[in-house]
Write an enzyme that holds these catalytic residues in place. Sequence first.
Site, short mmCIF file in Angstrom:
data_model
loop_
_atom_site.label_atom_id
_atom_site.label_comp_id
_atom_site.label_asym_id
_atom_site.label_seq_id
_atom_site.Cartn_x
_atom_site.Cartn_y
_atom_site.Cartn_z
N SER A 21 0.72 -1.00 -0.14
CA SER A 21 0.39 0.11 -0.18
C SER A 21 0.28 1.38 -0.35
O SER A 21 1.69 0.85 0.11
CB SER A 21 -0.91 0.14 1.44
OG SER A 21 -1.54 1.21 1.47
N CYS A 128 -0.09 3.52 10.68
CA CYS A 128 0.35 4.17 10.17
C CYS A 128 1.03 5.11 11.23
O CYS A 128 0.20 5.53 11.84
CB CYS A 128 -0.53 5.42 9.30
SG CYS A 128 -0.29 7.17 9.16
N LYS A 163 -2.40 -4.89 9.31
CA LYS A 163 -1.47 -5.11 8.87
C LYS A 163 -1.05 -4.14 10.49
O LYS A 163 -1.25 -3.06 10.40
CB LYS A 163 -1.26 -3.80 7.71
CG LYS A 163 0.57 -3.41 7.74
CD LYS A 163 0.43 -2.61 6.11
CE LYS A 163 1.65 -2.34 5.86
NZ LYS A 163 1.64 -1.73 4.53
N ILE A 189 5.08 -5.70 8.20
CA ILE A 189 5.22 -4.54 8.89
C ILE A 189 5.14 -3.67 8.55
O ILE A 189 5.29 -3.26 7.17
CB ILE A 189 6.87 -4.50 10.21
CG1 ILE A 189 7.68 -4.09 9.10
CG2 ILE A 189 6.80 -5.90 11.21
CD1 ILE A 189 8.76 -3.38 10.28
N GLY A 242 10.74 -3.34 3.12
CA GLY A 242 13.02 -3.38 2.79
C GLY A 242 12.90 -4.90 1.53
O GLY A 242 14.08 -5.29 1.28
C1 DHB Z 1 1.21 6.99 5.51
C2 DHB Z 1 0.57 5.80 5.75
C3 DHB Z 1 1.85 4.46 6.65
O1 DHB Z 1 0.22 3.92 7.24
C4 DHB Z 1 2.73 4.60 6.17
O2 DHB Z 1 3.54 3.66 6.93
C5 DHB Z 1 3.30 5.77 6.72
C6 DHB Z 1 2.80 6.82 5.58
C7 DHB Z 1 1.06 8.24 4.98
O3 DHB Z 1 -0.14 8.47 4.48
O4 DHB Z 1 1.58 8.94 5.86
#
Ligand code: DHB
Length: 305
Positions: A21, A128, A163, A189, A242
């Site tokens: 994603s 996030c 996730k 992760i 990675g």
């Molecule tokens: C963003 C979202 C994520 O899940 C991440 O790991 C890093 C950045 C984002 O949209 O800022």
Amino acid sequence: MTNLAVDICGLKMKNPTMLASGVLDETGKSMLSVAKAGAGAIVTKSIGKDPRIGHSNPTIVELPQALLNAMGLPNPGIDAYKTEIAEALEGGVPIIGSVFGDGEQEIAEVARAMQDAGVAAIELNLSCPHAKGYGAEIGSVPEMVEAVCRSVKENVSIPVFAKLTPNTSSIVSLAKAAESGGVDAIVAINTLKGMVISPEAKMPILGNRYGGLSGPAIRPIGVRCVYEIFEVVKIPVIGVGGVSTGREAIEYIMAGAKAVQVGTAIWKEGPPIFSKICREIQEFMEEFGYTKLSEMTGVAHHGRT
Ligand code: DHB
């Protein structure tokens, strides 16, 4: 003859690579380009209920062996994004809809709309690391993880993947909570929370100050998390963090992953990376006498106490 096909919770993938994603998944056309390049499945950008502009610039910093980003979950909202999904579905590979929200009710609502848009599975962004009120703020608390997973499972009939965040003292507790909540697979992760400061400017570089670290630098952490999670859950694990070569994908597979997502490496290598990784996995399997991916899954656990 080696066979790279894999079935994850009923999703038939021709190989174990997925687009992670947040990279090349803003539009139907960019997802089609990844499907054509040979990815086994595609995870959409994280989508919420309403449109979001995201954080102010700069939103990304390139570092040795890593990227630090804080996009701020920019997205057009689920209603507008449905047309992009419709276009992506023409690529003929399973599309997994990544969703976020401010709590179990909103997340379940967006997941339901994603299902209506035709995706094959849902990926819950519980991880996030830097969006206030979203992602890891919900996903770091096992009780909340379990509640969100249960609520989404009650509202959709397609498989649901959680996730998880590595920004915790125990990703294993989060994985167990997600499994108790009824999800069908774990994705591990997401990025690690970080910061870069410009000494000249005397301030953090990212507009949001904090961001998520991705790329080769985090791979040992991702592999360790998948290894730990594999020992405590029965549901499939999908590895991410990675990966840019077949050998690196095999590290995750030997730690216990049934499939591997690729994100940051696309920044440098573009969509051809999917067929390159598959070719390299196949070469490794031929060299070491494996005929099926399942013969490699989790083998790094054998012979260790
Ligand atoms: C963003 C979202 C994520 O899940 C991440 O790991 C890093 C950045 C984002 O949209 O800022």
